[in-house]
Design a protein around this motif. Structure first.
Motif, PDB file in Angstrom:
ATOM      1  N   SER A   1      -8.379   0.200  -1.803  1.00  0.00           N
ATOM      2  CA  SER A   1      -7.689  -0.904  -0.509  1.00  0.00           C
ATOM      3  C   SER A   1      -8.642   0.193   0.657  1.00  0.00           C
ATOM      4  O   SER A   1      -8.536   1.063   1.013  1.00  0.00           O
ATOM      5  CB  SER A   1      -6.330  -0.625  -0.179  1.00  0.00           C
ATOM      6  N   PRO A   2      -8.596  -0.915   1.739  1.00  0.00           N
ATOM      7  CA  PRO A   2      -9.357  -0.916   2.641  1.00  0.00           C
ATOM      8  C   PRO A   2      -7.982   1.228   3.596  1.00  0.00           C
ATOM      9  O   PRO A   2      -9.208   1.366   4.568  1.00  0.00           O
ATOM     10  CB  PRO A   2      -9.061  -1.493   3.739  1.00  0.00           C
ATOM     11  N   GLU A   3      -7.402   0.617   3.591  1.00  0.00           N
ATOM     12  CA  GLU A   3      -6.069   1.634   4.166  1.00  0.00           C
ATOM     13  C   GLU A   3      -6.456   3.117   2.860  1.00  0.00           C
ATOM     14  O   GLU A   3      -6.311   4.104   3.956  1.00  0.00           O
ATOM     15  CB  GLU A   3      -4.564   0.985   3.980  1.00  0.00           C
TER      16      GLU A   3
ATOM     17  N   TYR B   1      -1.095   4.659   7.049  1.00  0.00           N
ATOM     18  CA  TYR B   1      -0.895   3.954   5.945  1.00  0.00           C
ATOM     19  C   TYR B   1       0.519   3.483   4.802  1.00  0.00           C
ATOM     20  O   TYR B   1       0.045   2.055   4.843  1.00  0.00           O
ATOM     21  CB  TYR B   1      -1.453   4.739   4.451  1.00  0.00           C
ATOM     22  N   MET B   2       1.268   3.586   5.655  1.00  0.00           N
ATOM     23  CA  MET B   2       2.769   3.415   5.384  1.00  0.00           C
ATOM     24  C   MET B   2       2.999   2.223   5.572  1.00  0.00           C
ATOM     25  O   MET B   2       3.515   1.142   5.451  1.00  0.00           O
ATOM     26  CB  MET B   2       4.198   4.090   5.139  1.00  0.00           C
ATOM     27  N   ARG B   3       2.540   2.075   7.303  1.00  0.00           N
ATOM     28  CA  ARG B   3       2.901   0.856   7.965  1.00  0.00           C
ATOM     29  C   ARG B   3       2.016  -0.418   7.527  1.00  0.00           C
ATOM     30  O   ARG B   3       2.737  -1.606   7.627  1.00  0.00           O
ATOM     31  CB  ARG B   3       2.794   1.430   9.649  1.00  0.00           C
ATOM     32  N   SER B   4       1.120   0.306   6.609  1.00  0.00           N
ATOM     33  CA  SER B   4      -0.116  -0.910   6.804  1.00  0.00           C
ATOM     34  C   SER B   4       0.218  -1.801   5.271  1.00  0.00           C
ATOM     35  O   SER B   4      -0.403  -2.918   4.860  1.00  0.00           O
ATOM     36  CB  SER B   4      -1.680  -0.343   6.403  1.00  0.00           C
TER      37      SER B   4
ATOM     38  N   GLY C   1       1.961  -4.082   2.606  1.00  0.00           N
ATOM     39  CA  GLY C   1       2.805  -4.988   2.962  1.00  0.00           C
ATOM     40  C   GLY C   1       2.936  -5.863   3.889  1.00  0.00           C
ATOM     41  O   GLY C   1       2.300  -5.459   5.320  1.00  0.00           O
ATOM     42  N   GLY C   2       4.034  -6.408   4.564  1.00  0.00           N
ATOM     43  CA  GLY C   2       4.595  -7.731   5.786  1.00  0.00           C
ATOM     44  C   GLY C   2       4.191  -6.282   7.066  1.00  0.00           C
ATOM     45  O   GLY C   2       3.706  -6.478   7.521  1.00  0.00           O
ATOM     46  N   GLU C   3       5.807  -6.620   7.647  1.00  0.00           N
ATOM     47  CA  GLU C   3       5.871  -6.588   8.791  1.00  0.00           C
ATOM     48  C   GLU C   3       6.191  -4.742   9.096  1.00  0.00           C
ATOM     49  O   GLU C   3       4.669  -4.313  10.045  1.00  0.00           O
ATOM     50  CB  GLU C   3       7.116  -6.496   9.635  1.00  0.00           C
ATOM     51  N   GLU C   4       6.826  -4.524   8.386  1.00  0.00           N
ATOM     52  CA  GLU C   4       7.086  -2.527   8.241  1.00  0.00           C
ATOM     53  C   GLU C   4       6.063  -1.907   7.657  1.00  0.00           C
ATOM     54  O   GLU C   4       6.483  -0.539   8.111  1.00  0.00           O
ATOM     55  CB  GLU C   4       8.857  -2.392   8.737  1.00  0.00           C
ATOM     56  N   GLY C   5       6.104  -2.708   6.873  1.00  0.00           N
ATOM     57  CA  GLY C   5       5.536  -1.628   5.728  1.00  0.00           C
ATOM     58  C   GLY C   5       6.700  -0.702   4.822  1.00  0.00           C
ATOM     59  O   GLY C   5       7.490  -1.436   4.643  1.00  0.00           O
ATOM     60  N   LEU C   6       6.381   0.253   3.844  1.00  0.00           N
ATOM     61  CA  LEU C   6       7.209   0.624   2.788  1.00  0.00           C
ATOM     62  C   LEU C   6       6.691   2.476   3.190  1.00  0.00           C
ATOM     63  O   LEU C   6       5.597   2.510   3.311  1.00  0.00           O
ATOM     64  CB  LEU C   6       6.173  -0.068   1.750  1.00  0.00           C
ATOM     65  N   ASP C   7       8.375   3.031   3.337  1.00  0.00           N
ATOM     66  CA  ASP C   7       8.080   4.298   3.823  1.00  0.00           C
ATOM     67  C   ASP C   7       8.423   4.718   1.904  1.00  0.00           C
ATOM     68  O   ASP C   7       9.363   4.796   1.080  1.00  0.00           O
ATOM     69  CB  ASP C   7       9.250   5.112   4.007  1.00  0.00           C
ATOM     70  N   ILE C   8       6.927   5.095   1.694  1.00  0.00           N
ATOM     71  CA  ILE C   8       6.763   5.676   0.333  1.00  0.00           C
ATOM     72  C   ILE C   8       7.470   6.996   0.289  1.00  0.00           C
ATOM     73  O   ILE C   8       7.923   7.131  -1.959  1.00  0.00           O
ATOM     74  CB  ILE C   8       6.132   5.467  -0.593  1.00  0.00           C
TER      75      ILE C   8
END
Lengths: 155, 205
Positions: free
Chosen positions: B105-107, A83-86, A88-95
């Motif tokens: 969202s789909p994710e 989920y986190m990788r998905s 935003g753009g490239e690497e995602g966001l580590d929440i």
């Protein structure tokens, strides 16, 4: 099953057993609820461990978990990572980072255990030796503080 | 361009507060999340070009950290609610009509499905398979509580609303209507004003 026992009781003329059967079924349902509540509560605590300790659990805690719980934890952290990788753009966001609102840019930290070399954004390498103190960017220290490697010194 | 950035940060801030204080999962805002992520990337790039030690760099850094915190907190709020109410969230998403706005969202939908499957597999393996034949399954929709829509929330009115019907609290009261003036603040049951949160007419605080 309840229905079978009930209909058996009816056909055999033992309908006075039906309340007993119903009562037993209620007890079994209650036991099922209690057991699942206990197990689910453990899962919620295990879930909290991912957010507190990160993906690698301390051995003392792993020791208290059964194989199926470890499997649940592994699946959960995989789901979370996907989920986190998905985001935003490239690497995602580590929440799992940024758990507290940012107050200051740099913080004073003390090293609680030897952690070796640590690189910060502008390339400088810091040696994290036990009891050494450093003035480091807050966002780089968050995870290490949570893992117990660094301690935020508030003077 | 900086005006658009400011608007998006404000929208994120509002979405964050609403999600934090609402008892149920709100409408999904993937577009906003994507825009903010893009904005953060641009800000990071700009930061690389600024001279180190420049005061501007510190201010930019602070701003990036602040926005990233709000974004992370917003997404964490959503994930927590998805996990807390997982069977209901999945049911709601499955049964919505094609035109209706999506809540996940789909994710997030994939995450929720995996969470359900993971939990069911676990309960089956550890407990349910040892139980009598007619007790080997659990109805998750009944076992997991639903969000409490009757909880009270603080709100500020952004667009004037007329004739909002308020349910009685005690047997002696009767239902009555209120007008919500722009800029006024209230403490009300979430259920009464839920549609107003969705439409943006009120802001949860």
């Amino acid at each position: 099953c309840v229905n079978c026992h009930e209909s058996e009781a009816k056909t055999e003329g033992k309908s006075e057993l039906i309340p007993t059967i119903k009562f037993r079924h209620c007890c079994l349902l209650r036991n099922q609820r209690c057991i699942t509540a206990y197990l689910y509560d453990r899962l919620l605590r295990i879930r909290a461990l991912r957010w507190e300790y990160g993906s690698v659990l301390p051995t003392t805690i792993r020791f208290h978990m059964c194989a199926e719980e470890l499997e649940w934890f592994n699946q959960y952290k995989k789901s979370l990572a996907t989920y986190m990788r998905s985001l935003g753009g490239e690497e995602g966001l580590d929440i799992t980072q940024d758990m507290k609102p940012p107050k200051s840019l740099y913080i004073e930290v003390r090293c609680l255990k030897d952690h070796g070399e640590f690189e910060i954004d502008d390339g400088t390498v810091i040696l994290l030796k036990k009891n050494s103190q450093h003035f480091l960017p807050r966002w780089k220290c968050e995870q290490l503080i949570r893992q117990g490697v660094l301690e935020h010194v508030i003077s | 361009e900086s005006v658009a950035h400011f608007d998006r940060a404000v929208l994120l801030f509002q979405a964050w507060l609403n999600e934090k204080f609402s008892p149920e999962l709100l409408e999904n805002k993937s577009e906003l999340v994507e825009c903010v992520m893009e904005q953060l990337m641009h800000m990071e790039e700009n930061l690389q070009r600024v001279r180190k030690g420049d005061l501007k760099a510190s201010v930019h850094r602070m701003e990036i950290d602040r926005i990233r915190f709000v974004l992370s907190s917003y997404l964490r709020s959503r994930l927590q609610k998805i996990e807390k109410f997982f069977p209901h969230v999945l049911e709601k998403e499955k049964s919505r009509a094609d035109g209706d706005p999506s809540f996940l969202s789909p994710e997030e939908f994939a995450f929720a499905k995996e969470y359900l499957a993971n939990t069911e597999v676990y309960l089956k393996a550890v407990a349910l398979r040892h139980m009598p034949p007619n007790l080997q399954s659990i109805d998750m929709l009944k076992a997991v509580p639903e969000p409490c829509l009757d909880s009270f929330v603080f709100l500020r009115v952004k667009e004037r609303q007329e004739n909002i019907l308020v349910e009685p609290e005690t047997d002696e009261q009767r239902e009555y209507v209120v007008d919500l003036e722009e800029g006024s603040q209230h403490l009300m049951r979430y259920r009464t004003i839920a549609p107003l949160v969705a439409s943006g007419a009120v802001q949860l605080i």
